[in-house]
Design a protein around this motif. Structure first.
Motif, mmCIF file in Angstrom:
data_model
loop_
_atom_site.group_PDB
_atom_site.id
_atom_site.type_symbol
_atom_site.label_atom_id
_atom_site.label_comp_id
_atom_site.label_asym_id
_atom_site.label_seq_id
_atom_site.Cartn_x
_atom_site.Cartn_y
_atom_site.Cartn_z
ATOM 1 N N GLU A 278 0.830 -1.212 0.000
ATOM 2 C CA GLU A 278 0.000 0.000 0.000
ATOM 3 C C GLU A 278 0.861 1.257 0.000
ATOM 4 N N LEU A 279 1.897 1.261 0.830
ATOM 5 C CA LEU A 279 2.761 2.434 0.917
ATOM 6 C C LEU A 279 3.570 2.630 -0.355
ATOM 7 N N ARG A 280 4.028 1.536 -0.945
ATOM 8 C CA ARG A 280 4.765 1.648 -2.205
ATOM 9 C C ARG A 280 3.856 2.222 -3.300
ATOM 10 N N SER A 281 2.597 1.773 -3.330
ATOM 11 C CA SER A 281 1.654 2.274 -4.331
ATOM 12 C C SER A 281 1.378 3.757 -4.114
ATOM 13 N N GLN A 282 1.197 4.160 -2.868
ATOM 14 C CA GLN A 282 0.949 5.566 -2.560
ATOM 15 C C GLN A 282 2.137 6.429 -2.990
ATOM 16 N N SER A 283 3.346 5.936 -2.727
ATOM 17 C CA SER A 283 4.542 6.680 -3.120
ATOM 18 C C SER A 283 4.611 6.832 -4.632
ATOM 19 N N ALA A 284 4.279 5.762 -5.358
ATOM 20 C CA ALA A 284 4.307 5.810 -6.822
ATOM 21 C C ALA A 284 3.288 6.815 -7.349
ATOM 22 N N ARG A 285 2.087 6.825 -6.751
ATOM 23 C CA ARG A 285 1.055 7.769 -7.193
ATOM 24 C C ARG A 285 1.471 9.206 -6.950
ATOM 25 N N ARG A 286 2.206 9.422 -5.873
ATOM 26 C CA ARG A 286 2.664 10.776 -5.540
ATOM 27 C C ARG A 286 3.932 11.163 -6.282
ATOM 28 N N GLY A 287 4.506 10.209 -7.018
ATOM 29 C CA GLY A 287 5.749 10.485 -7.727
ATOM 30 C C GLY A 287 6.931 10.617 -6.808
ATOM 31 N N ALA A 288 6.844 9.980 -5.642
ATOM 32 C CA ALA A 288 7.915 10.076 -4.646
ATOM 33 C C ALA A 288 8.615 8.734 -4.507
ATOM 34 N N THR A 289 9.865 8.793 -4.088
ATOM 35 C CA THR A 289 10.619 7.578 -3.812
ATOM 36 C C THR A 289 10.158 6.992 -2.485
ATOM 37 N N PHE A 290 9.932 5.694 -2.458
ATOM 38 C CA PHE A 290 9.478 5.048 -1.218
ATOM 39 C C PHE A 290 10.537 5.176 -0.135
ATOM 40 N N GLU A 291 10.089 5.517 1.070
ATOM 41 C CA GLU A 291 10.959 5.598 2.236
ATOM 42 C C GLU A 291 10.377 4.727 3.345
ATOM 43 N N TRP A 292 11.246 4.049 4.081
ATOM 44 C CA TRP A 292 10.785 3.230 5.194
ATOM 45 C C TRP A 292 10.117 4.081 6.263
ATOM 46 N N ALA A 293 10.459 5.348 6.313
ATOM 47 C CA ALA A 293 9.854 6.243 7.306
ATOM 48 C C ALA A 293 8.358 6.381 7.095
ATOM 49 N N PHE A 294 7.858 6.118 5.875
ATOM 50 C CA PHE A 294 6.429 6.256 5.607
ATOM 51 C C PHE A 294 5.598 5.289 6.447
ATOM 52 N N VAL A 295 6.217 4.212 6.904
ATOM 53 C CA VAL A 295 5.500 3.265 7.752
ATOM 54 C C VAL A 295 5.031 3.963 9.025
ATOM 55 N N LEU A 296 5.832 4.859 9.554
ATOM 56 C CA LEU A 296 5.512 5.557 10.795
ATOM 57 C C LEU A 296 4.874 6.920 10.567
ATOM 58 N N ASP A 297 5.292 7.592 9.536
ATOM 59 C CA ASP A 297 4.824 8.965 9.338
ATOM 60 C C ASP A 297 3.412 8.965 8.757
ATOM 61 N N ALA A 298 2.444 8.811 9.632
ATOM 62 C CA ALA A 298 1.064 8.636 9.203
ATOM 63 C C ALA A 298 0.423 9.943 8.757
ATOM 64 N N LEU A 299 0.899 11.064 9.249
ATOM 65 C CA LEU A 299 0.293 12.329 8.883
ATOM 66 C C LEU A 299 0.775 12.783 7.509
ATOM 67 N N GLN A 300 -0.150 13.249 6.673
ATOM 68 C CA GLN A 300 0.217 13.706 5.340
ATOM 69 C C GLN A 300 1.230 14.844 5.411
ATOM 70 N N ALA A 301 1.053 15.716 6.409
ATOM 71 C CA ALA A 301 1.971 16.842 6.545
ATOM 72 C C ALA A 301 3.387 16.369 6.808
#
Length: 294
Positions: free
Chosen positions: A45-68
């Motif tokens: 799910e996080l990899r897909s979200q990163s791809a949609r946003r045009g961003a490189t996947f980061e392991w930090a996204f697992v914890l950083d739940a806030l969009q900001a």
């Protein structure tokens, strides 16, 4: 212990602290992945979200739940997530590293029994590293493992690692904290997180997961001596009903109690339960209403 509590495992609140951008959230994300602690489908799910946003996947996204937080690349609030270890359960607290959010780091560390202090191997001990370590000591968190992260940026050099480790040791010992281990890691690639790193064959100590098992766990609240602060006393007909929340231990009909500070002995007669079946016992975390024999 009551039968309803069988199967409970020891729990250890663990805070992860350190200077902003030293890799705290990345380390936690990788730790959860490498120990199969992520919910099924979460990584995809996080990899897909990163791809949609045009961003490189980061392991930090697992914890950083806030969009900001994803937009700014920093942790703003404390994030808590369960991690199931080999012999115990952890509640991992990812605390903010930026100095503007220091109060949030304090609130996270205040509820922890142990800490992982993350230090950038290329940058070394920063002012914010020292500040976070000092606050750990001030809050009474003395069980600390240090990870020297981003070892890839210093070509996995044992010499550079040792220099950073010495600096960490010297400062922590000056504030009466003796780290259990200072572990060289590359959180992004999983080096020395859950398995030994082939790129740091010179390291003979444990990986992070094994090091966490050396922390001492507090007793389950249900296993401690009974502590029941009396919140109020109500009168119903000829009965006096004491109400409060059990903070530790367990309570049963027939138990003999002693009231502090006088030490008067009393015996539990009944649990008053107006909305359910008759109750004969309760454990830490439950609010109760009881009557006494005297």
């Amino acid at each position: 212990m009551n039968s309803e509590n069988k199967g409970l495992r020891a729990q250890l609140p663990l805070v992860v602290v350190g200077h902003v951008d030293h890799g705290k959230s990345t380390l936690i994300g990788r730790l959860l992945h490498d120990t199969s602690s992520l919910p099924e489908g979460k990584l995809e799910e996080l990899r897909s979200q990163s791809a949609r946003r045009g961003a490189t996947f980061e392991w930090a996204f697992v914890l950083d739940a806030l969009q900001a937080e994803r937009d700014q690349g920093i942790t703003i609030d404390t994030t808590r997530i369960w991690f199931h270890g080999a012999t115990r359960d952890y509640v991992i607290i990812d605390a903010p590293g930026h100095k503007e959010f220091l109060k949030n780091m304090v609130s996270g560390a205040a509820s922890a029994d142990a800490a992982v202090l993350v230090v950038d191997g290329a940058e070394g001990v920063s002012e914010q590293t020292r500040r976070h370590a000092y606050l750990l000591g001030l809050l009474g968190v003395k069980q600390v493992v240090v990870t020297v992260n981003k070892m890839d940026l210093i070509d996995f050099s044992s010499t550079t690692y040792q220099s950073v480790a010495d600096g960490v040791h010297n400062y922590l010992e000056s504030i009466d904290i003796t780290p259990i281990h200072v572990i060289p890691v590359c959180a992004r690639d999983g080096d020395n997180i859950a398995t030994k790193s082939d790129r740091m064959a010179w390291w003979t100590g444990p990986n992070l997961v094994d090091a966490l098992e050396e922390f001492t766990v507090r007793l389950l609240l249900t296993e401690g001596p009974l502590r029941l602060p009396v919140q109020d006393v109500y009168r119903q007909d000829d009965k006096r009903i004491l109400v409060g929340r059990i903070e530790a231990g367990h309570l049963r009909v027939g138990d003999e109690l002693r009231f502090s500070p006088g030490g008067q002995p009393v015996r539990v007669s009944t649990f008053e339960n107006w909305k359910g079946p008759e109750q004969f016992s309760a454990v830490a975390g439950q609010s109760v209403a009881i009557t006494l024999g005297d």
